[in-house]
Design a protein around this motif. Sequence first.
Motif, PDB file in Angstrom:
ATOM      1  N   ASP A   5       0.820  -1.216   0.000  1.00  0.00           N
ATOM      2  CA  ASP A   5       0.000   0.000   0.000  1.00  0.00           C
ATOM      3  C   ASP A   5       0.850   1.260   0.000  1.00  0.00           C
ATOM      4  OD1 ASP A   5      -2.135  -1.699   0.099  1.00  0.00           O
ATOM      5  OD2 ASP A   5      -2.770  -1.182   2.133  1.00  0.00           O
ATOM      6  N   GLY A   6       2.021   1.188   0.642  1.00  0.00           N
ATOM      7  CA  GLY A   6       2.901   2.347   0.700  1.00  0.00           C
ATOM      8  C   GLY A   6       3.801   2.494  -0.500  1.00  0.00           C
ATOM      9  N   ASP A   7       3.708   1.548  -1.451  1.00  0.00           N
ATOM     10  CA  ASP A   7       4.531   1.594  -2.656  1.00  0.00           C
ATOM     11  C   ASP A   7       6.008   1.766  -2.304  1.00  0.00           C
ATOM     12  OD1 ASP A   7       4.825   1.475  -5.421  1.00  0.00           O
ATOM     13  OD2 ASP A   7       4.736   3.651  -5.664  1.00  0.00           O
ATOM     14  N   ALA A   8       6.458   0.976  -1.331  1.00  0.00           N
ATOM     15  CA  ALA A   8       7.857   1.038  -0.903  1.00  0.00           C
ATOM     16  C   ALA A   8       8.782   0.616  -2.050  1.00  0.00           C
ATOM     17  CB  ALA A   8       8.074   0.126   0.300  1.00  0.00           C
ATOM     18  N   PRO A   9      10.022   1.086  -2.041  1.00  0.00           N
ATOM     19  CA  PRO A   9      10.968   0.659  -3.088  1.00  0.00           C
ATOM     20  C   PRO A   9      11.130  -0.861  -3.111  1.00  0.00           C
ATOM     21  CG  PRO A   9      11.858   2.515  -1.840  1.00  0.00           C
ATOM     22  CD  PRO A   9      10.624   2.069  -1.112  1.00  0.00           C
ATOM     23  N   SER A  10      11.334  -1.411  -4.279  1.00  0.00           N
ATOM     24  CA  SER A  10      11.543  -2.853  -4.417  1.00  0.00           C
ATOM     25  C   SER A  10      12.777  -3.289  -3.631  1.00  0.00           C
ATOM     26  CB  SER A  10      11.740  -3.224  -5.884  1.00  0.00           C
ATOM     27  OG  SER A  10      10.538  -3.150  -6.593  1.00  0.00           O
ATOM     28  N   GLY A  11      12.762  -4.559  -3.222  1.00  0.00           N
ATOM     29  CA  GLY A  11      13.939  -5.108  -2.581  1.00  0.00           C
ATOM     30  C   GLY A  11      13.615  -6.075  -1.465  1.00  0.00           C
ATOM     31  N   VAL A  12      14.633  -6.378  -0.683  1.00  0.00           N
ATOM     32  CA  VAL A  12      14.520  -7.292   0.450  1.00  0.00           C
ATOM     33  C   VAL A  12      14.218  -6.479   1.707  1.00  0.00           C
ATOM     34  CG1 VAL A  12      15.680  -9.081   1.803  1.00  0.00           C
ATOM     35  CG2 VAL A  12      16.210  -8.809  -0.637  1.00  0.00           C
ATOM     36  N   TYR A  13      13.272  -6.977   2.509  1.00  0.00           N
ATOM     37  CA  TYR A  13      12.940  -6.345   3.787  1.00  0.00           C
ATOM     38  C   TYR A  13      12.893  -7.406   4.870  1.00  0.00           C
ATOM     39  CZ  TYR A  13      11.624  -2.077   1.308  1.00  0.00           C
ATOM     40  OH  TYR A  13      11.643  -0.934   0.534  1.00  0.00           O
ATOM     41  N   LYS A  36      15.482  -1.278   8.049  1.00  0.00           N
ATOM     42  CA  LYS A  36      15.046  -0.912   6.696  1.00  0.00           C
ATOM     43  C   LYS A  36      13.534  -0.794   6.612  1.00  0.00           C
ATOM     44  CE  LYS A  36      15.439  -2.238   1.831  1.00  0.00           C
ATOM     45  NZ  LYS A  36      16.033  -3.191   0.850  1.00  0.00           N
ATOM     46  N   ILE A  37      12.812  -1.769   7.161  1.00  0.00           N
ATOM     47  CA  ILE A  37      11.353  -1.677   7.080  1.00  0.00           C
ATOM     48  C   ILE A  37      10.832  -0.593   8.018  1.00  0.00           C
ATOM     49  CG2 ILE A  37      10.757  -3.423   8.838  1.00  0.00           C
ATOM     50  CD1 ILE A  37       8.577  -4.351   6.774  1.00  0.00           C
ATOM     51  N   GLU A  38      11.520  -0.352   9.119  1.00  0.00           N
ATOM     52  CA  GLU A  38      11.123   0.736  10.010  1.00  0.00           C
ATOM     53  C   GLU A  38      11.260   2.082   9.307  1.00  0.00           C
ATOM     54  OE1 GLU A  38      12.180  -1.199  14.385  1.00  0.00           O
ATOM     55  OE2 GLU A  38      13.708  -0.038  13.320  1.00  0.00           O
ATOM     56  N   ALA A  39      12.239   2.217   8.422  1.00  0.00           N
ATOM     57  CA  ALA A  39      12.450   3.468   7.691  1.00  0.00           C
ATOM     58  C   ALA A  39      11.309   3.759   6.720  1.00  0.00           C
ATOM     59  CB  ALA A  39      13.771   3.422   6.938  1.00  0.00           C
ATOM     60  N   THR A  40      10.503   2.747   6.374  1.00  0.00           N
ATOM     61  CA  THR A  40       9.334   2.959   5.508  1.00  0.00           C
ATOM     62  C   THR A  40       8.122   3.420   6.293  1.00  0.00           C
ATOM     63  OG1 THR A  40       8.442   0.700   5.685  1.00  0.00           O
ATOM     64  CG2 THR A  40      10.168   1.082   4.025  1.00  0.00           C
ATOM     65  N   GLY A  41       8.244   3.502   7.619  1.00  0.00           N
ATOM     66  CA  GLY A  41       7.126   3.923   8.449  1.00  0.00           C
ATOM     67  C   GLY A  41       6.411   2.789   9.153  1.00  0.00           C
TER      68      GLY A  41
END
Length: 465
Positions: free
Chosen positions: A379-387, A445-450
């Motif tokens: 939903d947040g359209d986070a950048p692609s990659g590993v989380y 890293k995932i915390e940095a997405t909110g």
Amino acid sequence: MTEFGKALAPTETGIPGLVVWDLPVHGDSRGWFKENWQREKMTAAGLADFGPVQNNISFNDAAGTTRGIHAEPWDKWVSVATGRIFGAWVDLREGPTFGTVFTTELDPSRAIFVPRGVGNSYQTLEPDTAYTYLVNDHWSPDASYSFLNLADETAAIAWPIPLADVEISPKDLAHPRLADVVPIPAKKTLIVGANGQLGRALREAYADSASVEFAGREDLDLTSDLASARRWRDYGTLVNAAAYTAVDAAETDRAGAWAGNVTAVAQLARIATENGLTLVHVSSDYVFDGTADAPYGEDEPVAPLGVYGQTKAAADAIVATVPRHYIVRTSWVIGEGKNFVRTMASLAERGISPSVVDDQIGRLTFTDELARGIRHLIDGDAPSGVYNLTGAGDAVSWAEIAADVFAHAGHDRARVTGVSTDEYFASASGPVSPRPRWSVLDLAKIEATGFTPRDWRESLSDYLG
């Protein structure tokens, strides 16, 4: 008159995703040249890499030729090869901008990106006009199309040449007014493996979303040919909650483990790549050898110890090739059904005092948290990659978790005896997969997405009621 020398530049419109582009046209006494579609330059300038598969050209003899308004379930890159048009676009997608109109003129120095579901129409302003468009899907009788009457009073398009004075096809004349238009639905999300413990949590997480479909093994066999199993262009996201998780059995059932965790994932990756889908895949701490002494980051090199870990690492490498992907790496998953926490609670109530491994360190991850994190990324359209995504809080051993379960149930923590992994499996009758002794994942890293992972102890308390 075509304008020469413009820089490649986008201009937003009042319709989300509908973007007008100025194109550089180079001319001299002989004529002109332009790069009508240049993937590298245009994506660098912000255009979606929409993956065109077909190029169509409509040649129009006379000025005033009027066509549309047609909305299809694919994206278009519309431009003019010669001549000039008045274009009109109407948003026919489900949502708050349904019915919004945008109009402009296009000549060879201007193009427009038309997103899926936006109605497209034009009127030629010069004779011998060639109208060209790239599309990222092939026409299909099974697709959802929508149409609007060119003379709709609500859209009220100010055609330069009155519609009464131009030739319109009988089909276009018969299209409905806006009040009767069937909107193009949003792209769907498909969750496969929807009957497993994570799949059931995802059902709960998406209970409010009508655009999400769920498929269990009986609905979609991931080991079969999936290319024609769905009209994949109607989907925007594919979430893989299916996996072969019998860690010890994988040591001898290698074919089964690879079929479930690698071959099936390769199929999903191919479908996602070919159809422009976002692929969400769940990975494991078993891709590491557990010899670290600090939390594993997403970029740490993998070094799986056993067959199960090898299959998960292979799947991660495959998913990473998909242009739009999320690899969600987790550990020590607890959900509905039989699991470590339920087993310990049952032993406590039955008066059994267990021996539990005390040299494997990690954090519990509850499936509702895992599902919440997956939806957050999408939903947040986070950048692609590993989380990395696990429960937050302190890292402990399985023995400490067992003692917490006993205490929560009102029993003595001391009834749980800690033993080493080697001691625990010394009497095992079958094959045992090597376990990583350190399974702590860095969550920064995932915390940095909110996203704020919940402390696993709070989740454990709620889980045990």
